[in-house]
Design a protein around this motif. Structure first.
Motif, PDB file in Angstrom:
ATOM      1  N   ILE A 127      -9.826 -13.587  -9.263  1.00  0.00           N
ATOM      2  CA  ILE A 127     -10.409 -14.911 -10.388  1.00  0.00           C
ATOM      3  C   ILE A 127      -9.598 -16.024  -9.685  1.00  0.00           C
ATOM      4  O   ILE A 127      -7.773 -16.774  -9.259  1.00  0.00           O
ATOM      5  CB  ILE A 127      -9.594 -14.102 -11.618  1.00  0.00           C
ATOM      6  CG1 ILE A 127      -9.740 -12.488 -11.686  1.00  0.00           C
ATOM      7  CG2 ILE A 127      -9.017 -14.726 -12.415  1.00  0.00           C
ATOM      8  CD1 ILE A 127     -11.242 -12.642 -12.123  1.00  0.00           C
ATOM      9  N   ARG A 128     -10.162 -16.692 -10.411  1.00  0.00           N
ATOM     10  CA  ARG A 128      -9.768 -18.390 -10.611  1.00  0.00           C
ATOM     11  C   ARG A 128      -9.687 -18.618 -11.644  1.00  0.00           C
ATOM     12  O   ARG A 128      -8.624 -20.315 -11.519  1.00  0.00           O
ATOM     13  CB  ARG A 128     -11.361 -19.457 -10.269  1.00  0.00           C
ATOM     14  CG  ARG A 128     -11.599 -18.888  -8.416  1.00  0.00           C
ATOM     15  CD  ARG A 128     -12.479 -19.734  -8.171  1.00  0.00           C
ATOM     16  NE  ARG A 128     -13.256 -19.303  -7.057  1.00  0.00           N
ATOM     17  CZ  ARG A 128     -14.818 -19.686  -6.252  1.00  0.00           C
ATOM     18  NH1 ARG A 128     -15.173 -20.632  -6.730  1.00  0.00           N
ATOM     19  NH2 ARG A 128     -14.767 -19.259  -5.078  1.00  0.00           N
ATOM     20  N   LEU A 129      -8.982 -18.268 -12.958  1.00  0.00           N
ATOM     21  CA  LEU A 129      -8.876 -19.443 -13.421  1.00  0.00           C
ATOM     22  C   LEU A 129      -7.776 -18.382 -14.376  1.00  0.00           C
ATOM     23  O   LEU A 129      -7.399 -16.643 -13.932  1.00  0.00           O
ATOM     24  CB  LEU A 129      -9.838 -19.058 -14.845  1.00  0.00           C
ATOM     25  CG  LEU A 129     -10.995 -19.871 -15.207  1.00  0.00           C
ATOM     26  CD1 LEU A 129     -11.860 -19.473 -15.867  1.00  0.00           C
ATOM     27  CD2 LEU A 129     -11.254 -21.092 -14.594  1.00  0.00           C
ATOM     28  N   ARG A 130      -6.325 -18.806 -14.278  1.00  0.00           N
ATOM     29  CA  ARG A 130      -5.392 -18.179 -14.875  1.00  0.00           C
ATOM     30  C   ARG A 130      -4.640 -18.873 -16.132  1.00  0.00           C
ATOM     31  O   ARG A 130      -4.887 -19.767 -16.659  1.00  0.00           O
ATOM     32  CB  ARG A 130      -4.192 -19.028 -14.181  1.00  0.00           C
ATOM     33  CG  ARG A 130      -2.773 -18.436 -14.496  1.00  0.00           C
ATOM     34  CD  ARG A 130      -1.391 -19.505 -13.347  1.00  0.00           C
ATOM     35  NE  ARG A 130      -1.167 -20.311 -14.321  1.00  0.00           N
ATOM     36  CZ  ARG A 130      -1.596 -21.798 -14.054  1.00  0.00           C
ATOM     37  NH1 ARG A 130      -2.387 -21.840 -12.422  1.00  0.00           N
ATOM     38  NH2 ARG A 130      -0.845 -22.501 -15.129  1.00  0.00           N
ATOM     39  N   ALA A 131      -4.750 -17.622 -17.067  1.00  0.00           N
ATOM     40  CA  ALA A 131      -4.071 -17.735 -18.556  1.00  0.00           C
ATOM     41  C   ALA A 131      -2.560 -17.221 -18.899  1.00  0.00           C
ATOM     42  O   ALA A 131      -1.584 -16.993 -18.439  1.00  0.00           O
ATOM     43  CB  ALA A 131      -4.780 -16.969 -19.285  1.00  0.00           C
ATOM     44  N   ASP A 132      -1.613 -18.401 -19.877  1.00  0.00           N
ATOM     45  CA  ASP A 132      -0.654 -18.364 -20.119  1.00  0.00           C
ATOM     46  C   ASP A 132      -0.756 -18.010 -21.732  1.00  0.00           C
ATOM     47  O   ASP A 132      -1.580 -18.857 -21.845  1.00  0.00           O
ATOM     48  CB  ASP A 132      -0.041 -19.127 -19.779  1.00  0.00           C
ATOM     49  CG  ASP A 132       0.460 -19.042 -18.216  1.00  0.00           C
ATOM     50  OD1 ASP A 132       0.850 -18.398 -17.435  1.00  0.00           O
ATOM     51  OD2 ASP A 132      -0.574 -20.284 -17.579  1.00  0.00           O
ATOM     52  N   TYR A 138      -3.980 -18.453 -26.236  1.00  0.00           N
ATOM     53  CA  TYR A 138      -3.610 -19.105 -25.039  1.00  0.00           C
ATOM     54  C   TYR A 138      -3.713 -19.995 -24.091  1.00  0.00           C
ATOM     55  O   TYR A 138      -4.898 -21.269 -24.867  1.00  0.00           O
ATOM     56  CB  TYR A 138      -5.012 -18.075 -23.698  1.00  0.00           C
ATOM     57  CG  TYR A 138      -4.789 -16.306 -24.182  1.00  0.00           C
ATOM     58  CD1 TYR A 138      -3.294 -16.161 -23.265  1.00  0.00           C
ATOM     59  CD2 TYR A 138      -4.940 -16.150 -24.978  1.00  0.00           C
ATOM     60  CE1 TYR A 138      -3.354 -14.441 -23.822  1.00  0.00           C
ATOM     61  CE2 TYR A 138      -4.597 -14.954 -25.579  1.00  0.00           C
ATOM     62  CZ  TYR A 138      -4.292 -12.920 -24.591  1.00  0.00           C
ATOM     63  OH  TYR A 138      -3.426 -12.430 -24.658  1.00  0.00           O
ATOM     64  N   THR A 139      -3.184 -21.034 -22.775  1.00  0.00           N
ATOM     65  CA  THR A 139      -3.856 -22.045 -22.305  1.00  0.00           C
ATOM     66  C   THR A 139      -4.368 -21.431 -21.305  1.00  0.00           C
ATOM     67  O   THR A 139      -3.115 -20.100 -20.771  1.00  0.00           O
ATOM     68  CB  THR A 139      -2.490 -23.419 -21.781  1.00  0.00           C
ATOM     69  OG1 THR A 139      -1.423 -22.260 -21.278  1.00  0.00           O
ATOM     70  CG2 THR A 139      -2.245 -23.491 -23.051  1.00  0.00           C
ATOM     71  N   ILE A 140      -5.838 -21.796 -20.456  1.00  0.00           N
ATOM     72  CA  ILE A 140      -6.240 -21.348 -19.608  1.00  0.00           C
ATOM     73  C   ILE A 140      -6.411 -22.919 -18.613  1.00  0.00           C
ATOM     74  O   ILE A 140      -6.546 -23.918 -18.714  1.00  0.00           O
ATOM     75  CB  ILE A 140      -7.813 -21.185 -19.792  1.00  0.00           C
ATOM     76  CG1 ILE A 140      -7.322 -20.070 -20.497  1.00  0.00           C
ATOM     77  CG2 ILE A 140      -8.174 -20.714 -18.148  1.00  0.00           C
ATOM     78  CD1 ILE A 140      -9.235 -19.175 -21.042  1.00  0.00           C
ATOM     79  N   SER A 141      -5.935 -22.660 -17.512  1.00  0.00           N
ATOM     80  CA  SER A 141      -6.185 -23.712 -16.739  1.00  0.00           C
ATOM     81  C   SER A 141      -6.803 -22.769 -14.638  1.00  0.00           C
ATOM     82  O   SER A 141      -6.768 -21.671 -14.737  1.00  0.00           O
ATOM     83  CB  SER A 141      -4.793 -24.025 -15.611  1.00  0.00           C
ATOM     84  OG  SER A 141      -4.253 -24.338 -16.580  1.00  0.00           O
ATOM     85  N   GLY A 142      -6.919 -24.045 -13.858  1.00  0.00           N
ATOM     86  CA  GLY A 142      -8.156 -23.537 -13.078  1.00  0.00           C
ATOM     87  C   GLY A 142      -9.508 -24.319 -12.831  1.00  0.00           C
ATOM     88  O   GLY A 142      -9.911 -25.451 -13.993  1.00  0.00           O
ATOM     89  N   SER A 143     -10.296 -23.700 -11.883  1.00  0.00           N
ATOM     90  CA  SER A 143     -11.516 -23.704 -11.835  1.00  0.00           C
ATOM     91  C   SER A 143     -12.776 -23.429 -12.128  1.00  0.00           C
ATOM     92  O   SER A 143     -12.176 -21.984 -11.073  1.00  0.00           O
ATOM     93  CB  SER A 143     -11.626 -25.214 -10.870  1.00  0.00           C
ATOM     94  OG  SER A 143     -11.548 -24.651  -9.489  1.00  0.00           O
ATOM     95  N   LEU A 144     -13.574 -23.658 -12.013  1.00  0.00           N
ATOM     96  CA  LEU A 144     -15.012 -22.373 -11.712  1.00  0.00           C
ATOM     97  C   LEU A 144     -16.327 -23.660 -11.206  1.00  0.00           C
ATOM     98  O   LEU A 144     -16.281 -24.273 -11.332  1.00  0.00           O
ATOM     99  CB  LEU A 144     -15.585 -21.653 -12.636  1.00  0.00           C
ATOM    100  CG  LEU A 144     -14.784 -20.457 -13.980  1.00  0.00           C
ATOM    101  CD1 LEU A 144     -15.222 -20.705 -14.996  1.00  0.00           C
ATOM    102  CD2 LEU A 144     -14.248 -19.458 -13.415  1.00  0.00           C
ATOM    103  N   SER A 196     -19.940 -27.145 -12.275  1.00  0.00           N
ATOM    104  CA  SER A 196     -18.408 -27.425 -11.639  1.00  0.00           C
ATOM    105  C   SER A 196     -17.478 -27.570 -12.597  1.00  0.00           C
ATOM    106  O   SER A 196     -17.952 -28.356 -13.788  1.00  0.00           O
ATOM    107  CB  SER A 196     -17.691 -28.022 -10.507  1.00  0.00           C
ATOM    108  OG  SER A 196     -18.962 -27.928  -9.228  1.00  0.00           O
ATOM    109  N   CYS A 197     -17.010 -26.593 -13.505  1.00  0.00           N
ATOM    110  CA  CYS A 197     -15.475 -26.676 -14.894  1.00  0.00           C
ATOM    111  C   CYS A 197     -14.140 -26.691 -14.011  1.00  0.00           C
ATOM    112  O   CYS A 197     -13.495 -25.595 -13.538  1.00  0.00           O
ATOM    113  CB  CYS A 197     -15.971 -25.448 -15.247  1.00  0.00           C
ATOM    114  SG  CYS A 197     -17.516 -25.421 -16.160  1.00  0.00           S
ATOM    115  N   PHE A 198     -13.539 -27.556 -14.743  1.00  0.00           N
ATOM    116  CA  PHE A 198     -11.591 -27.908 -13.941  1.00  0.00           C
ATOM    117  C   PHE A 198     -11.329 -27.396 -15.700  1.00  0.00           C
ATOM    118  O   PHE A 198     -11.596 -28.221 -16.666  1.00  0.00           O
ATOM    119  CB  PHE A 198     -11.823 -29.271 -13.368  1.00  0.00           C
ATOM    120  CG  PHE A 198     -13.358 -29.185 -12.560  1.00  0.00           C
ATOM    121  CD1 PHE A 198     -12.145 -28.544 -11.256  1.00  0.00           C
ATOM    122  CD2 PHE A 198     -13.831 -29.674 -12.091  1.00  0.00           C
ATOM    123  CE1 PHE A 198     -13.109 -28.966 -10.098  1.00  0.00           C
ATOM    124  CE2 PHE A 198     -14.916 -30.050 -11.370  1.00  0.00           C
ATOM    125  CZ  PHE A 198     -14.665 -30.362 -10.393  1.00  0.00           C
TER     126      PHE A 198
END
Length: 347
Positions: A127-132, A138-144, A196-198
């Motif tokens: 999984i390329r997205l991380r949630a905290d 939540y805050t989400i970081s990563g990329s698709l 592409s989503c960052f």
């Protein structure tokens, strides 16, 4: 098979909102937003007072009929219906009562960023997205790498990992911390509004969460997403078969040399079509997921074969700029590489 749909109205929408822009979609990366909105405004996304089996049959028909003319538009339609499928199954009051009606009316259009997640559940990617977890959401970081059917006022579905479980949420494209980078270097489907989503600490409030148990939830969503990919190939194949028949009637002396089993191809497509609508009648698609996946593999192999025969029958006109036959050939190769790809399905 019941299809709750005024076919004449839908044909009119295709004639007025799609046919005039097909070359523009293919050659200029034009996004057919007006077409999708018109379908919604006509009530063809509504699920009110309908059984889910009838909804599936209607939506399969929408994709199939659109793909007869333009697979790019049919794929964007699939993306919107994928977002709708997820929203319909959610128990979140905001998603169910406020966002879903906007998606079903066509006032808001949806995309899906689930390709990475589906590959994760197939054991291919992480999984390329991380949630905290944070206060109120939540805050989400990563990329698709690729998310389709996006525009400035759209929403889309994503899955992100948090510790040892995953959440699914729906977010708008206009949100702080989200950067979109357009992708238009494909051989086809450039009008699919793919980006592409960052994600850089994107805050997602609790009310946008579709489910906090994505691992279980995706099992209910996945069969419909795969089932809805099958009519992409059926529509393109039908159009190619019509082209073959037309070419044959014009060039009988030449085309009798082309050793194509046209009747066999027509029967194969009809068999897949019939089976697809039969699948839609099941109350729970999870029990026939394997059959759906095998049929998805069948159409992914059969469609390129049919469009190639169309190229042979059509002869030199198929090799001219703007040729529908060549456009369908490129579209067919997209179907082969659409997740789940042929390589994934054969494993």
């Amino acid at each position: 098979m019941q299809i709750d749909l005024n076919k004449r109205t839908f044909k009119q929408i295709i004639n007025e909102n799609l046919k005039p822009i097909i070359r523009k979609i293919d050659e200029e990366s034009y996004y057919p937003k007006e077409f999708l909105s018109a379908v919604g405004q006509a009530g063809f996304f509504s699920s009110s007072n309908l059984q889910k089996e009838n909804i599936r049959c209607r939506e399969i028909y929408l994709i199939e009929e659109t793909a007869r003319y333009c697979m790019t538009s049919a794929f964007t339609l699939w993306c919107h219906l994928a977002a709708l499928t997820s929203a319909r199954l959610s128990n979140n009051p905001f998603v169910k009562n406020e966002l879903l009606p906007l998606l079903e009316s066509g006032e808001v259009l949806g995309g899906t960023g689930l390709s990475n997640a589906l590959k994760y559940y197939a054991g291919i990617e992480t999984i390329r997205l991380r949630a905290d977890k944070t206060e109120g959401g939540y805050t989400i970081s990563g990329s698709l790498s690729s998310v389709s059917n996006l525009d400035v006022d759209h929403w889309f579905v994503i899955i992100a990992s948090i510790n040892l479980h995953r959440i699914m949420c729906m977010i708008p494209t206009k949100i702080k911390g989200l950067e979109l980078e357009s992708k238009t270097n494909f051989v086809g489907l450039n009008g699919s509004a793919t980006y592409s989503c960052f994600f850089n600490n994107v805050f997602v409030p609790d009310k946008w969460i579709i489910t906090e148990q994505a691992d279980e939830f995706i099992q209910k969503v996945r069969p419909t997403l795969v089932l809805y990919q099958i009519p992409l190939g059926i529509g393109v194949s039908d159009a190619s078969i019509e082209s073959i028949v037309e070419s044959h009637s014009k060039n009988v002396e030449v085309n009798h040399q082309v050793k194509s089993q046209l009747r066999e191809l027509m029967n194969d497509i009809e068999f897949i079509r019939k089976r697809t609508y039969e699948y839609a009648q099941y109350t729970e698609l999870t029990v026939i997921l394997k059959e759906i996946l095998l049929t998805r593999l069948e159409i992914a192999k059969l469609t390129p074969k049919i469009v190639y025969e169309d190229m042979l029958y059509s002869g030199s006109p198929a090799y001219m700029q703007g040729s529908d036959s060549f456009r369908r050939l490129r579209e067919a190769y997209f179907l082969v590489n659409l997740s789940p790809t042929v390589k994934q399905l054969e494993n």
